[in-house]
Design a protein around this motif. Structure first.
Motif, PDB file in Angstrom:
ATOM      1  N   ASP A  35       0.877  -1.200   0.105  1.00 55.27           N
ATOM      2  CA  ASP A  35      -0.076  -0.133  -0.019  1.00 55.27           C
ATOM      3  C   ASP A  35       1.007   1.434  -0.200  1.00 55.27           C
ATOM      4  O   ASP A  35       0.458   2.165  -0.598  1.00 55.27           O
ATOM      5  CB  ASP A  35      -0.974   0.032   1.239  1.00 55.27           C
ATOM      6  CG  ASP A  35      -2.158  -1.160   0.968  1.00 55.27           C
ATOM      7  OD1 ASP A  35      -1.995  -1.804  -0.173  1.00 55.27           O
ATOM      8  OD2 ASP A  35      -2.826  -1.416   2.036  1.00 55.27           O
ATOM      9  N   ASN A  81       2.191   1.661  -3.436  1.00 55.97           N
ATOM     10  CA  ASN A  81       0.904   2.001  -4.258  1.00 55.97           C
ATOM     11  C   ASN A  81       0.544   3.510  -4.071  1.00 55.97           C
ATOM     12  O   ASN A  81       0.448   4.277  -5.016  1.00 55.97           O
ATOM     13  CB  ASN A  81      -0.117   1.268  -4.046  1.00 55.97           C
ATOM     14  CG  ASN A  81      -1.185   1.302  -5.086  1.00 55.97           C
ATOM     15  OD1 ASN A  81      -1.208   2.227  -5.982  1.00 55.97           O
ATOM     16  ND2 ASN A  81      -2.186   0.026  -5.200  1.00 55.97           N
ATOM     17  N   ARG A  82       0.921   4.070  -3.095  1.00 52.64           N
ATOM     18  CA  ARG A  82       0.249   5.515  -2.775  1.00 52.64           C
ATOM     19  C   ARG A  82       1.481   6.317  -3.177  1.00 52.64           C
ATOM     20  O   ARG A  82       1.162   7.438  -3.734  1.00 52.64           O
ATOM     21  CB  ARG A  82       0.196   5.641  -1.195  1.00 52.64           C
ATOM     22  CG  ARG A  82      -0.205   7.151  -0.790  1.00 52.64           C
ATOM     23  CD  ARG A  82      -1.504   7.462  -1.521  1.00 52.64           C
ATOM     24  NE  ARG A  82      -2.493   7.150  -0.521  1.00 52.64           N
ATOM     25  CZ  ARG A  82      -3.611   7.148  -0.706  1.00 52.64           C
ATOM     26  NH1 ARG A  82      -4.045   7.606  -2.158  1.00 52.64           N
ATOM     27  NH2 ARG A  82      -4.650   6.715  -0.113  1.00 52.64           N
ATOM     28  N   TYR A 142       4.436   5.374  -5.326  1.00 53.42           N
ATOM     29  CA  TYR A 142       4.833   5.420  -6.631  1.00 53.42           C
ATOM     30  C   TYR A 142       3.802   4.718  -7.737  1.00 53.42           C
ATOM     31  O   TYR A 142       4.309   4.650  -8.948  1.00 53.42           O
ATOM     32  CB  TYR A 142       6.164   4.267  -6.406  1.00 53.42           C
ATOM     33  CG  TYR A 142       7.275   4.822  -5.739  1.00 53.42           C
ATOM     34  CD1 TYR A 142       8.021   6.012  -5.956  1.00 53.42           C
ATOM     35  CD2 TYR A 142       7.519   4.144  -4.478  1.00 53.42           C
ATOM     36  CE1 TYR A 142       9.016   6.360  -5.299  1.00 53.42           C
ATOM     37  CE2 TYR A 142       8.429   4.559  -3.641  1.00 53.42           C
ATOM     38  CZ  TYR A 142       9.340   5.716  -3.967  1.00 53.42           C
ATOM     39  OH  TYR A 142      10.326   6.276  -3.073  1.00 53.42           O
ATOM     40  N   GLY A 143       2.752   4.395  -7.206  1.00 49.51           N
ATOM     41  CA  GLY A 143       1.704   3.976  -8.161  1.00 49.51           C
ATOM     42  C   GLY A 143       1.560   2.509  -8.204  1.00 49.51           C
ATOM     43  O   GLY A 143       2.264   1.653  -7.641  1.00 49.51           O
ATOM     44  N   ALA A 144       0.524   2.141  -8.892  1.00 47.70           N
ATOM     45  CA  ALA A 144       0.111   0.685  -9.170  1.00 47.70           C
ATOM     46  C   ALA A 144       1.150  -0.332  -9.680  1.00 47.70           C
ATOM     47  O   ALA A 144       1.461  -1.287  -9.281  1.00 47.70           O
ATOM     48  CB  ALA A 144      -1.116   0.530  -9.533  1.00 47.70           C
ATOM     49  N   GLN A 145       1.828   0.212 -10.587  1.00 50.30           N
ATOM     50  CA  GLN A 145       2.560  -0.517 -11.344  1.00 50.30           C
ATOM     51  C   GLN A 145       3.822  -0.745 -10.518  1.00 50.30           C
ATOM     52  O   GLN A 145       4.389  -1.891 -10.415  1.00 50.30           O
ATOM     53  CB  GLN A 145       3.476   0.221 -12.503  1.00 50.30           C
ATOM     54  CG  GLN A 145       3.955  -0.534 -13.401  1.00 50.30           C
ATOM     55  CD  GLN A 145       3.386  -1.870 -13.995  1.00 50.30           C
ATOM     56  OE1 GLN A 145       2.064  -1.943 -14.258  1.00 50.30           O
ATOM     57  NE2 GLN A 145       4.158  -2.888 -14.244  1.00 50.30           N
ATOM     58  N   GLN A 179      -5.155  -3.510  -6.902  1.00 46.91           N
ATOM     59  CA  GLN A 179      -6.217  -3.036  -7.584  1.00 46.91           C
ATOM     60  C   GLN A 179      -7.231  -2.266  -6.967  1.00 46.91           C
ATOM     61  O   GLN A 179      -7.616  -1.169  -7.362  1.00 46.91           O
ATOM     62  CB  GLN A 179      -6.885  -4.265  -8.367  1.00 46.91           C
ATOM     63  CG  GLN A 179      -7.799  -3.645  -9.558  1.00 46.91           C
ATOM     64  CD  GLN A 179      -7.209  -2.871 -10.599  1.00 46.91           C
ATOM     65  OE1 GLN A 179      -6.272  -3.316 -11.175  1.00 46.91           O
ATOM     66  NE2 GLN A 179      -8.069  -1.800 -11.043  1.00 46.91           N
ATOM     67  N   ASP A 181      -5.894   1.075  -5.806  1.00 54.12           N
ATOM     68  CA  ASP A 181      -5.889   1.942  -7.009  1.00 54.12           C
ATOM     69  C   ASP A 181      -7.138   2.520  -7.251  1.00 54.12           C
ATOM     70  O   ASP A 181      -6.991   3.867  -7.623  1.00 54.12           O
ATOM     71  CB  ASP A 181      -5.203   1.284  -8.024  1.00 54.12           C
ATOM     72  CG  ASP A 181      -4.557   2.170  -9.072  1.00 54.12           C
ATOM     73  OD1 ASP A 181      -3.826   3.569  -8.924  1.00 54.12           O
ATOM     74  OD2 ASP A 181      -4.831   2.208 -10.421  1.00 54.12           O
ATOM     75  N   SER A 182      -7.998   1.755  -7.352  1.00 57.21           N
ATOM     76  CA  SER A 182      -9.355   2.370  -7.547  1.00 57.21           C
ATOM     77  C   SER A 182      -9.857   3.302  -6.539  1.00 57.21           C
ATOM     78  O   SER A 182     -10.828   4.128  -6.622  1.00 57.21           O
ATOM     79  CB  SER A 182     -10.326   1.046  -7.748  1.00 57.21           C
ATOM     80  OG  SER A 182     -10.475   0.493  -6.887  1.00 57.21           O
ATOM     81  N   ARG A 210      -8.201   5.345  -4.683  1.00 54.85           N
ATOM     82  CA  ARG A 210      -6.988   6.120  -4.284  1.00 54.85           C
ATOM     83  C   ARG A 210      -7.331   7.746  -4.116  1.00 54.85           C
ATOM     84  O   ARG A 210      -6.888   8.528  -3.138  1.00 54.85           O
ATOM     85  CB  ARG A 210      -5.787   6.171  -5.240  1.00 54.85           C
ATOM     86  CG  ARG A 210      -5.749   6.905  -6.282  1.00 54.85           C
ATOM     87  CD  ARG A 210      -4.439   6.812  -7.169  1.00 54.85           C
ATOM     88  NE  ARG A 210      -3.606   5.739  -7.113  1.00 54.85           N
ATOM     89  CZ  ARG A 210      -2.526   5.463  -6.264  1.00 54.85           C
ATOM     90  NH1 ARG A 210      -2.167   6.461  -5.662  1.00 54.85           N
ATOM     91  NH2 ARG A 210      -1.801   4.391  -6.380  1.00 54.85           N
ATOM     92  N   SER A 257      -3.387  12.585   0.230  1.00 56.85           N
ATOM     93  CA  SER A 257      -3.803  11.397  -0.485  1.00 56.85           C
ATOM     94  C   SER A 257      -2.910  10.762  -0.823  1.00 56.85           C
ATOM     95  O   SER A 257      -2.465   9.520  -0.999  1.00 56.85           O
ATOM     96  CB  SER A 257      -4.657  11.919  -1.891  1.00 56.85           C
ATOM     97  OG  SER A 257      -3.556  12.749  -2.723  1.00 56.85           O
TER      98      SER A 257
END
Length: 200
Positions: free
Chosen positions: A45, A48-49, A51-54, A101, A104-105, A107, A200
């Motif tokens: 998490d 993800n927050r 650097y992003g989902a990738q 996933q 990311d949806s 965020r 965020s």
């Protein structure tokens, strides 16, 4: 890639530590691994927050490869079975990817919503997949997993169920508690990495 290295190293350390600590019991229904493994969701998490989902997916894949390598080593030492290794790898990969996933949806919402919801769903999925594949009657029992089908009272006091159901419930309850507690380090780590004003 080097900016993801701390996340990759943290994930690898959690996977290895959890695979070792799962061999040591804390109480009748828990192992020490139940307390370290949920930290994998925290790492996913945060990645993800920030650097992003990738990037989070890359860290998950690094954790998966580490877990597979550890399972092969452990299998060579006869500390695990193919069934448990498959359960562990499947549960980790599916639950972590679902976590990425969902996070990311979500965020764009409140800072706590994405990590809490994604971790709760990912943790539940991880528990169901691991215990379902490793110990349930859906697959034939073997010498290393047959003990888990012994009938006992649920968590020592409830209705009779296979032992693995009590183990799964206790494991999920720990994951639930740690998902709530992990919001604090999540907030601190993300603020430090993104800057004090990041909500965020």
């Amino acid at each position: 890639m080097t900016r993801f290295l701390p996340g990759i190293l943290a994930m690898a350390a959690i996977v290895v530590a959890s695979n070792i600590l799962v061999q040591f019991t804390v109480a009748t229904w828990l192992t020490w691994g139940a307390f370290t493994y949920p930290l994998a969701f925290l790492v996913t998490d945060v990645m993800n927050r920030v650097y992003g989902a990738q990037a989070a997916r890359r860290v998950v894949l690094a954790g998966f490869v580490t877990g597979v390598a550890w399972s092969l080593i452990a299998a060579g030492l006869e500390a695990t079975t193919l069934r448990i290794a498959i359960a562990s790898g499947t549960a980790f990969l599916v639950a972590q990817m679902v976590d990425v996933q969902i996070f990311d949806s979500l965020r764009g919402g409140r800072w706590w919503r994405a990590p809490l919801v994604s971790t709760l769903i990912g943790s539940a999925l991880d528990t169901v997949l691991f215990f379902g594949i490793a110990f349930s009657g859906l697959l034939p029992a073997d010498i290393n997993t047959g003990w888990a089908t012994e009938t006992v009272p649920l968590l020592g006091h409830g209705p009779l169920n296979p032992l693995w159901v009590s183990l799964a419930l206790a494991d999920w309850l720990v994951k639930l508690c740690l998902a709530l507690l992990a919001l604090v380090p999540f907030r601190i780590i993300v603020r430090n990495l993104l800057g004090r004003g990041a909500e965020s």
